[in-house]
Motif scaffolding. Structure first.
Motif, mmCIF file in Angstrom:
data_model
loop_
_atom_site.group_PDB
_atom_site.id
_atom_site.type_symbol
_atom_site.label_atom_id
_atom_site.label_comp_id
_atom_site.label_asym_id
_atom_site.label_seq_id
_atom_site.Cartn_x
_atom_site.Cartn_y
_atom_site.Cartn_z
ATOM 1 N N LYS A 120 0.777 -1.207 -0.014
ATOM 2 C CA LYS A 120 -0.084 -0.025 -0.045
ATOM 3 C C LYS A 120 0.856 1.318 0.012
ATOM 4 N N ALA A 121 1.943 1.429 0.839
ATOM 5 C CA ALA A 121 2.625 2.410 0.958
ATOM 6 C C ALA A 121 3.573 2.749 -0.369
ATOM 7 N N VAL A 122 4.141 1.700 -0.856
ATOM 8 C CA VAL A 122 4.420 1.963 -2.356
ATOM 9 C C VAL A 122 3.679 2.394 -3.550
ATOM 10 N N ALA A 123 2.420 2.041 -3.384
ATOM 11 C CA ALA A 123 1.501 2.425 -4.206
ATOM 12 C C ALA A 123 1.106 3.972 -4.110
ATOM 13 N N HIS A 124 1.151 4.362 -2.825
ATOM 14 C CA HIS A 124 0.880 5.513 -2.743
ATOM 15 C C HIS A 124 1.890 6.762 -2.387
ATOM 16 N N SER A 125 3.182 6.327 -2.597
ATOM 17 C CA SER A 125 4.414 6.934 -2.167
ATOM 18 C C SER A 125 5.515 6.752 -3.345
ATOM 19 N N GLU A 126 6.419 7.756 -3.417
ATOM 20 C CA GLU A 126 7.319 7.594 -4.507
ATOM 21 C C GLU A 126 8.397 6.598 -3.713
ATOM 22 N N SER A 127 8.894 6.603 -2.768
ATOM 23 C CA SER A 127 9.734 5.840 -2.229
ATOM 24 C C SER A 127 9.420 5.328 -0.598
ATOM 25 N N VAL A 128 9.726 3.940 -0.247
ATOM 26 C CA VAL A 128 9.487 3.631 1.182
ATOM 27 C C VAL A 128 10.743 3.169 1.356
ATOM 28 N N VAL A 129 10.889 3.141 2.831
ATOM 29 C CA VAL A 129 12.086 2.354 3.512
ATOM 30 C C VAL A 129 11.522 1.631 4.643
ATOM 31 N N LEU A 130 12.073 0.547 4.646
ATOM 32 C CA LEU A 130 11.692 -0.413 5.668
ATOM 33 C C LEU A 130 13.041 -0.642 6.645
ATOM 34 N N VAL A 131 13.150 -0.194 7.756
ATOM 35 C CA VAL A 131 14.350 -0.536 8.954
ATOM 36 C C VAL A 131 13.858 -1.547 9.780
ATOM 37 N N ALA A 132 14.637 -2.232 9.802
ATOM 38 C CA ALA A 132 14.696 -3.532 10.883
ATOM 39 C C ALA A 132 15.875 -4.299 11.106
ATOM 40 N N ALA A 133 15.700 -5.063 12.032
ATOM 41 C CA ALA A 133 17.077 -5.884 12.223
ATOM 42 C C ALA A 133 17.440 -6.806 10.996
ATOM 43 N N PRO A 134 18.853 -6.964 10.683
ATOM 44 C CA PRO A 134 18.984 -7.760 9.625
ATOM 45 C C PRO A 134 18.392 -9.060 9.190
ATOM 46 N N GLU A 135 18.392 -9.802 10.618
ATOM 47 C CA GLU A 135 17.452 -10.971 10.231
ATOM 48 C C GLU A 135 15.974 -10.642 9.814
ATOM 49 N N VAL A 136 15.361 -9.786 10.434
ATOM 50 C CA VAL A 136 13.960 -9.542 9.886
ATOM 51 C C VAL A 136 13.839 -9.054 8.789
ATOM 52 N N LEU A 137 15.053 -8.306 8.266
ATOM 53 C CA LEU A 137 14.789 -7.816 6.875
ATOM 54 C C LEU A 137 15.252 -8.862 5.653
ATOM 55 N N GLN A 138 15.760 -9.907 6.117
ATOM 56 C CA GLN A 138 15.999 -11.245 5.322
ATOM 57 C C GLN A 138 14.537 -12.032 5.074
ATOM 58 N N GLN A 139 13.676 -11.884 6.386
ATOM 59 C CA GLN A 139 12.562 -12.430 6.248
ATOM 60 C C GLN A 139 11.439 -11.692 5.301
#
Length: 146
Positions: A23-42
């Protein structure tokens, strides 16, 4: 000033984040997700499991300098563990237990909070941090009550 929103009572965090990112990508030019590296992998794995019509062009950035790569420059979604030097400034979705360093550079911050008591306690501290600095917070209670 950054618009801060908390999404509370999330029963399945990664599944919810996957939908939220679409949803965020559909309504925004760019989106960043910040999380721990292992969560980002998931999350990266989940995003690759999406149907072709729902796929989000994204880039998993282990190091900030990777943001300069051609692949990263064209991605609408960046997955990062540190956004303090991030070049994108539209929407930040945080899965961190603490206030993300550098969140002030974003137009919008979305905090995702599960039903876990420790997660909720950490969210209360982040909430206090934002309100003590004058941020107005939008609360979204996601859990459907029957």
């Amino acid at each position: 000033m950054t618009e801060v929103a908390f999404h509370f009572n999330i029963p399945e965090r990664l599944r919810y984040v996957s939908r939220l990112l679409r949803k965020a990508v559909a309504h925004s030019e760019s989106v960043v997700l910040v999380a721990a590296p292992e969560v980002l992998q998931q999350v990266d794995h989940l995003l690759w499991q999406l149907a072709p019509t729902e796929f989000i062009g994204h880039c998993l950035l282990a190091q900030p300098e990777q943001a300069q790569s051609p692949e990263a420059r064209h991605a609408r979604l960046w997955l990062m563990s540190d956004v303090s030097q991030c070049e994108r400034h539209d929407v930040l979705v945080s899965l961190l237990p603490e206030v993300p360093a550098g969140f002030e550079q974003f137009a919008r911050l979305i905090e995702v909070v599960t039903l876990d008591e420790q997660d909720r306690a950490q969210a209360r501290l982040r909430w206090k941090h934002y309100t003590s600095r004058g941020y107005q917070i939008v609360r979204h209670d996601v859990q459907v009550r029957g």
